[in-house]
Design a protein around this motif. Structure first.
Motif, PDB file in Angstrom:
ATOM      1  N   ARG A  25       0.848  -1.189   0.000  1.00  0.00           N
ATOM      2  CA  ARG A  25       0.000   0.000   0.000  1.00  0.00           C
ATOM      3  C   ARG A  25       0.883   1.238   0.000  1.00  0.00           C
ATOM      4  N   LEU A  26       0.414   2.274  -0.659  1.00  0.00           N
ATOM      5  CA  LEU A  26       1.142   3.529  -0.762  1.00  0.00           C
ATOM      6  C   LEU A  26       0.203   4.649  -0.331  1.00  0.00           C
ATOM      7  N   TRP A  27       0.630   5.364   0.704  1.00  0.00           N
ATOM      8  CA  TRP A  27      -0.169   6.486   1.202  1.00  0.00           C
ATOM      9  C   TRP A  27       0.784   7.561   1.700  1.00  0.00           C
ATOM     10  N   ASN A  28       0.540   8.783   1.293  1.00  0.00           N
ATOM     11  CA  ASN A  28       1.399   9.904   1.669  1.00  0.00           C
ATOM     12  C   ASN A  28       2.873   9.608   1.379  1.00  0.00           C
ATOM     13  N   ARG A  29       3.128   8.987   0.238  1.00  0.00           N
ATOM     14  CA  ARG A  29       4.480   8.639  -0.229  1.00  0.00           C
ATOM     15  C   ARG A  29       5.196   7.639   0.664  1.00  0.00           C
ATOM     16  N   GLU A  30       4.467   6.953   1.538  1.00  0.00           N
ATOM     17  CA  GLU A  30       5.057   5.899   2.363  1.00  0.00           C
ATOM     18  C   GLU A  30       4.479   4.557   1.922  1.00  0.00           C
ATOM     19  N   ALA A  31       5.372   3.638   1.587  1.00  0.00           N
ATOM     20  CA  ALA A  31       4.956   2.306   1.148  1.00  0.00           C
ATOM     21  C   ALA A  31       5.216   1.303   2.259  1.00  0.00           C
ATOM     22  N   ARG A  32       4.276   0.388   2.414  1.00  0.00           N
ATOM     23  CA  ARG A  32       4.490  -0.751   3.302  1.00  0.00           C
ATOM     24  C   ARG A  32       3.678  -1.913   2.761  1.00  0.00           C
ATOM     25  N   THR A 127       5.754  -6.379 -15.135  1.00  0.00           N
ATOM     26  CA  THR A 127       7.210  -6.308 -15.198  1.00  0.00           C
ATOM     27  C   THR A 127       7.732  -5.841 -13.851  1.00  0.00           C
ATOM     28  N   ASP A 128       8.986  -6.103 -13.585  1.00  0.00           N
ATOM     29  CA  ASP A 128       9.552  -5.728 -12.287  1.00  0.00           C
ATOM     30  C   ASP A 128       9.720  -4.224 -12.130  1.00  0.00           C
ATOM     31  N   LYS A 129       9.506  -3.465 -13.187  1.00  0.00           N
ATOM     32  CA  LYS A 129       9.624  -2.016 -13.106  1.00  0.00           C
ATOM     33  C   LYS A 129       8.289  -1.349 -12.772  1.00  0.00           C
ATOM     34  N   ARG A 130       7.262  -2.135 -12.544  1.00  0.00           N
ATOM     35  CA  ARG A 130       5.935  -1.605 -12.216  1.00  0.00           C
ATOM     36  C   ARG A 130       5.513  -2.136 -10.855  1.00  0.00           C
ATOM     37  N   PHE A 134       6.430  -5.869  -8.652  1.00  0.00           N
ATOM     38  CA  PHE A 134       7.030  -5.954  -7.317  1.00  0.00           C
ATOM     39  C   PHE A 134       6.174  -6.843  -6.412  1.00  0.00           C
ATOM     40  N   VAL A 135       4.873  -6.610  -6.417  1.00  0.00           N
ATOM     41  CA  VAL A 135       3.961  -7.387  -5.570  1.00  0.00           C
ATOM     42  C   VAL A 135       3.888  -8.833  -6.035  1.00  0.00           C
ATOM     43  N   LYS A 158      11.612  -3.068   5.290  1.00  0.00           N
ATOM     44  CA  LYS A 158      11.746  -1.680   4.823  1.00  0.00           C
ATOM     45  C   LYS A 158      12.800  -1.506   3.725  1.00  0.00           C
ATOM     46  N   PRO A 159      13.967  -2.172   3.818  1.00  0.00           N
ATOM     47  CA  PRO A 159      14.933  -2.004   2.714  1.00  0.00           C
ATOM     48  C   PRO A 159      14.360  -2.461   1.368  1.00  0.00           C
ATOM     49  N   ASN A 160      13.531  -3.482   1.367  1.00  0.00           N
ATOM     50  CA  ASN A 160      12.881  -3.933   0.142  1.00  0.00           C
ATOM     51  C   ASN A 160      11.818  -2.933  -0.304  1.00  0.00           C
ATOM     52  N   MET A 161      11.069  -2.389   0.668  1.00  0.00           N
ATOM     53  CA  MET A 161      10.022  -1.429   0.331  1.00  0.00           C
ATOM     54  C   MET A 161      10.602  -0.163  -0.307  1.00  0.00           C
ATOM     55  N   ALA A 162      11.848   0.161   0.021  1.00  0.00           N
ATOM     56  CA  ALA A 162      12.505   1.334  -0.567  1.00  0.00           C
ATOM     57  C   ALA A 162      12.659   1.171  -2.079  1.00  0.00           C
ATOM     58  N   LYS A 163      12.565  -0.068  -2.576  1.00  0.00           N
ATOM     59  CA  LYS A 163      12.697  -0.340  -4.007  1.00  0.00           C
ATOM     60  C   LYS A 163      11.339  -0.378  -4.727  1.00  0.00           C
ATOM     61  N   PHE A 164      10.265  -0.129  -3.995  1.00  0.00           N
ATOM     62  CA  PHE A 164       8.921  -0.186  -4.600  1.00  0.00           C
ATOM     63  C   PHE A 164       8.816   0.860  -5.703  1.00  0.00           C
TER      64      PHE A 164
END
Length: 167
Positions: A25-32, A127-130, A134-135, A158-164
């Motif tokens: 999920r992405l909200w306020n530019r924060e992904a988790r 694709t892995d660029k979308r 990733f999901v 979190k380190p993985n989420m930084a690549k979302f």
């Protein structure tokens, strides 16, 4: 109000095998996100589990926040359009049969009554660029981890989420 965007995916090895699901999920530019695996699963069950888990991870999101949920699941897209009819018909489908995965559909339906959710179909070959790629990779990873060590649920690190890709 900033909208909440969610991407989901579910996968299974065969008609009744090891399954994996994931959402981000992405909200306020924060992904988790979260991923999990189950044994004796089906692909539709994993797809719906991902959706349900995402829609129950909303404690920090104000109730009127608009939600856009992205999925490649034909089962989800068809079912989302039938929720009111199924609910009104005692969870019997148009063929007169009980709705498959009713336990999950009932919970999804209850959430959509109080949360504004729009379901959007995405490409089934991501694709892995979308974001959907990733999901999808995380749902595949969850299925493989379930094969090795059984059912589980855990937060995507979190380190993985930084690549979302959508951040």
């Amino acid at each position: 109000m900033n909208p909440l965007r969610i991407w989901t995916d579910g996968v299974c090895t065969d008609s009744r095998g090891f399954g994996g699901w994931a959402y981000v999920r992405l909200w306020n530019r924060e992904a988790r996100g979260t991923a999990g695996g189950e044994r004796q699963a089906t692909t539709p069950r994993m797809e719906l589990t991902a959706v349900l888990r995402a829609l129950t991870d909303l404690a920090d999101i104000p109730a009127p926040t608009p939600i856009t949920l992205h999925s490649d699941s034909a089962v989800l897209m068809m079912g989302a359009g039938q929720l009111a009819a199924w609910r009104g018909n005692g969870w019997i489908d148009a063929k007169g049969e009980p709705v498959v995965e009713r336990d999950l559909w009932e919970q999804i339906a209850a959430i959509t009554l109080v949360r504004p959710v729009t379901f959007v179909r995405v490409d089934a070959a991501p694709t892995d660029k979308r974001p959907e790629g990733f999901v999808s990779a995380w749902s595949d990873f969850a299925r493989e981890r379930c094969k090795a060590s059984g059912a589980f649920t855990w937060a995507i690190p979190k380190p993985n989420m930084a690549k979302f890709p959508a951040v």
